[in-house]
Design an enzyme around this catalytic site. Structure first.
Site, PDB file in Angstrom:
ATOM      1  N   CYS A 132      -2.626   0.676   9.690  1.00 25.41           N
ATOM      2  CA  CYS A 132      -3.679  -0.262   9.234  1.00 25.41           C
ATOM      3  C   CYS A 132      -4.649  -0.637  10.327  1.00 25.41           C
ATOM      4  O   CYS A 132      -5.764  -1.060  10.055  1.00 25.41           O
ATOM      5  CB  CYS A 132      -3.055  -1.547   8.731  1.00 25.41           C
ATOM      6  SG  CYS A 132      -1.523  -1.370   7.871  1.00 25.41           S
ATOM      7  N   HIS A 161       0.849  -1.197   0.000  1.00 26.09           N
ATOM      8  CA  HIS A 161       0.000   0.000   0.000  1.00 26.09           C
ATOM      9  C   HIS A 161       0.885   1.248   0.000  1.00 26.09           C
ATOM     10  O   HIS A 161       2.040   1.209   0.433  1.00 26.09           O
ATOM     11  CB  HIS A 161      -0.872   0.043   1.270  1.00 26.09           C
ATOM     12  CG  HIS A 161      -1.985  -0.954   1.285  1.00 26.09           C
ATOM     13  ND1 HIS A 161      -2.155  -1.868   2.302  1.00 26.09           N
ATOM     14  CD2 HIS A 161      -3.003  -1.168   0.423  1.00 26.09           C
ATOM     15  CE1 HIS A 161      -3.226  -2.600   2.055  1.00 26.09           C
ATOM     16  NE2 HIS A 161      -3.765  -2.201   0.922  1.00 26.09           N
TER      17      HIS A 161
HETATM   18  C1  CIR Z   1      -3.706  -7.623   3.795  1.00 28.60           C
HETATM   19  O1  CIR Z   1      -2.862  -8.172   3.058  1.00 28.60           O
HETATM   20  O2  CIR Z   1      -4.709  -7.087   3.354  1.00 28.60           O
HETATM   21  C2  CIR Z   1      -3.485  -7.655   5.276  1.00 28.60           C
HETATM   22  N1  CIR Z   1      -2.843  -8.880   5.653  1.00 28.60           N
HETATM   23  C3  CIR Z   1      -2.644  -6.479   5.700  1.00 28.60           C
HETATM   24  C4  CIR Z   1      -3.290  -5.158   5.431  1.00 28.60           C
HETATM   25  C5  CIR Z   1      -2.422  -4.019   5.791  1.00 28.60           C
HETATM   26  N2  CIR Z   1      -3.111  -2.796   5.648  1.00 28.60           N
HETATM   27  C6  CIR Z   1      -2.524  -1.646   5.343  1.00 28.60           C
HETATM   28  O3  CIR Z   1      -1.337  -1.610   5.011  1.00 28.60           O
HETATM   29  N3  CIR Z   1      -3.284  -0.560   5.314  1.00 28.60           N
END
Ligand code: CIR
Length: 253
Positions: A248, A161
């Site tokens: 996140c 991201h």
């Molecule tokens: C994913 O791959 O969607 C989750 N394991 C981690 C999400 C992390 N979110 C973020 O960087 N905003």
């Protein structure tokens, strides 16, 4: 200033969460302790925290940042690009509606995860990633402009991201790492360069003058401290195993 945050407690199924990291399986009990400390840190920054219950159907649902974008004038329910995360938006809708009169939605064929969106005052950077497509970015731009904001789109090369590699600390200061260090989109900012071997700490979060940083990244903590901020380390090692950082784990607004 932010006044509130929404988090979702991790579920046992988090051990099946999406990941590209090679750091092993998260320890659920440890994750619960870390998550409680994360909530403490948000409260110490003056936020009133709503902690939503765990939902075992969605291993990644503790990463609430991706399913909604909170702005000062509207909220946007996203449309996650990861198929296993698509339905997480339904879980968050009620709590968003309780806080916002204006709630917008990203529609198919757009996909967007708000980990790809970075707010700098009234301007929003939107990362084009494997999770956020051009249609999603275009829809979000239209929504933001309708509410008096502006946006620009940044193509990502390597990171999951946008905010995996960037953290805006207000006062024109931007934590940046890797592919973002020489990206012309960001050359107007004072760049605080995060070492490649501390890349995870680029995802640090400014909240009302304090910067939450992941514990265990001393050079980045010192970099932020010497830029004039109070630093509050939070251990999120169990979430790092799922590619999830500090930002996140909450919606801040
Ligand atoms: C994913 O791959 O969607 C989750 N394991 C981690 C999400 C992390 N979110 C973020 O960087 N905003």
């Amino acid at each position: 200033m932010f006044t509130k945050a929404i988090v979702r407690k991790p579920c046992r199924a988090m051990v099946d969460g999406l990941t590209s990291a090679d750091l092993g399986v998260p320890d659920y009990q440890k994750a619960l302790i870390q998550h409680a400390d994360y909530i403490d840190a948000l409260e110490q920054c003056g936020l009133k925290v709503t902690a939503l219950p765990p939902d075992e159907r969605f291993p990644d649902s503790t990463f609430v940042e991706d399913v909604a974008l909170m702005t000062p004038r509207c909220a946007v329910i996203t449309r996650p690009g990861a198929p296993t995360r698509a339905q997480e938006t339904r879980l968050i809708l009620d709590s968003i509606r309780q806080n916002y009169a204006a709630v917008e939605m990203i529609q198919a064929p757009g996909t967007l995860e708000a980990g790809d969106v970075m707010m700098v005052g009234d301007h929003y950077y939107i990362g084009l990633s494997e999770r956020t497509n051009q249609a999603g970015a275009t829809q979000l731009t239209t929504i933001l402009e309708k509410h008096g904001f502006s946006a620009s789109v940044v193509k990502l090369d390597k990171v999951l991201h946008l905010k995996t590699g960037l953290g805006y600390l207000e006062n024109n200061k931007l934590l940046a790492c890797g592919e973002f260090l020489d990206n012309p989109h960001f050359n107007q900012y004072e760049i605080l360069e995060v070492d490649a071997d501390e890349a995870f700490a680029a995802n640090s979060v400014w909240i009302n003058g304090t910067v939450l940083t992941p514990a265990g990244f001393p050079r980045t903590a010192e970099l932020i401290r010497s830029a004039g901020y109070e630093v509050r380390p939070v251990d999120v090692s169990e979430f790092q195993k799922l590619d999830g950082g500090l930002s996140c784990l909450s919606l801040r607004f």
